[in-house]
Design an enzyme around this catalytic site. Structure first.
Site, short mmCIF file in Angstrom:
data_model
loop_
_atom_site.label_atom_id
_atom_site.label_comp_id
_atom_site.label_asym_id
_atom_site.label_seq_id
_atom_site.Cartn_x
_atom_site.Cartn_y
_atom_site.Cartn_z
N ASN A 1 39.00 35.40 55.90
CA ASN A 1 38.62 34.51 56.98
C ASN A 1 38.93 35.16 58.33
O ASN A 1 39.39 36.31 58.38
CB ASN A 1 39.33 33.14 56.85
CG ASN A 1 40.86 33.27 56.92
OD1 ASN A 1 41.40 34.26 57.37
ND2 ASN A 1 41.54 32.25 56.43
N ASP B 1 35.12 26.93 46.70
CA ASP B 1 36.20 27.20 47.66
C ASP B 1 35.64 27.28 49.08
O ASP B 1 36.27 26.83 50.04
CB ASP B 1 36.92 28.50 47.29
CG ASP B 1 38.04 28.83 48.27
OD1 ASP B 1 39.07 28.15 48.23
OD2 ASP B 1 37.86 29.75 49.08
#
Length: 325
Positions: free
Chosen positions: A9, A198
């Site tokens: 991320n 996810d």
């Protein structure tokens, strides 16, 4: 393998879905190898369930993830695989365990995809190992059945939702299943599905708290039915519960089998993901309280609270037991 920027991320933490995909690949390799270890019909092991798994610490870009798998129990038609993930900082040599997961696979014939084959038995070092494995097998079988029975719910769009409500953060992702998503049998890899789940859960969590978020744990993931190549899948996620520092998100996958027009849309996979909110320095942040509006949302919140308290009590018992030893 080494963790790259596209695995992570914006804060540099590797996505939980990336780790789940690696775990599933290791499990699929070892169980398929075992199920083809004796003469008989060739087969591919298909993922049926993933037990609760905790993300013990984040993996970062540049670290090496080492995934190891071991078969711990076999029933007549299923294989239990234990998988451990260890991250290694190759600059300092520091290593740490980041994940432990238990997965269940069933062998499907290459000639007839609907035929479940028998599993070659493994040798146990002690009789107790077999008895404990059988107990785990019976428990997961019962839980899978219960989960399938309560799985008719859908997520619908909400017009102009208020911040911190369920409707405000809920998200869906639509994905066409292509050849690269599938096994030799033409069905979706369990790891591909979990990565998408996810991703959606992460969007729900980020929308709710507007901060950097990471996967803390995944409750049991149940694969109710196979998803064929050419199907269109809808991955939907919604917030069910918040504590002071964590968020529980329900995620389910529905499949539209366009190739097989005789079949209607069906629920293929379901699970609960838990996320935590982190500051730029990686410290836990308070999570905004979820605002429940409908009776169903209030019921789901109480059910989530029950799971949260149960997990907390189990973790405290494990810590006390470890302290005694």
């Amino acid at each position: 393998r080494i963790m790259r920027p596209d695995d992570a991320n914006v804060a540099g933490n590797v996505h939980g879905g990336t780790i789940l995909k690696m775990i599933e690949e290791a499990g699929a390799i070892i169980s398929t190898r075992h199920c083809n270890s004796q003469a008989g019909e060739p087969c591919v092991a298909a993922l049926a369930r993933v037990e609760r798994t905790d993300f013990l610490s984040p993996v970062c870009i540049g670290e090496v993830a080492n995934v190891s798998a071991e078969i711990t129990y076999t029933s007549r038609h299923s294989v239990e695989v234990q998988v451990n993930v260890m991250s290694e900082n190759i600059l300092t040599g520091a290593k740490k365990v980041t994940n432990k997961a238990t997965l269940w696979y069933v062998p499907l014939s290459l000639q007839n995809v609907n035929k479940v084959l028998e599993v070659p038995p493994i040798q146990y070092a002690r009789k107790e190992q077999e008895d404990e494995g059988k107990k785990r097998y019976e428990e997961q079988k019962l839980d899978r059945l219960e989960t399938k029975q309560r799985n008719g719910d859908m997520i619908f769009p909400v017009i102009n939702p208020e911040p911190h409500t369920v409707g405000y953060s809920q998200s869906s992702l639509i994905h066409l299943v292509g050849p690269s998503d599938c096994t030799l049998l033409g069905f979706v890899h369990g790891g591909v599905t979990m990565k998408l789940m996810d991703e959606v859960a992460g969007i729900v969590a980020a929308r709710h708290c507007k901060t950097n978020i990471v996967t803390a744990s995944v409750d049991a993931i149940n694969f109710h039915e196979k998803i064929k190549k050419g199907s269109v899948i809808t991955v939907s996620g919604r917030m069910t519960f918040t504590s002071n520092k964590s968020m529980e998100i329900e995620v389910f996958v529905d499949a539209d089998p366009f190739v097989d027009e005789s079949r209607e849309r069906y629920r293929a996979v379901s699970a609960f993901f838990t996320y935590v909110s982190l500051s730029k320095e990686g410290k836990p942040l308070p999570v905004p309280q979820l605002l429940t509006e409908t009776e169903d949302e209030k019921r789901r919140f109480e059910e989530g609270k029950g799971r949260y308290l149960q997990t907390k009590a189990k973790r405290q018992a494990q810590l006390q037991q470890a302290a005694r030893h």
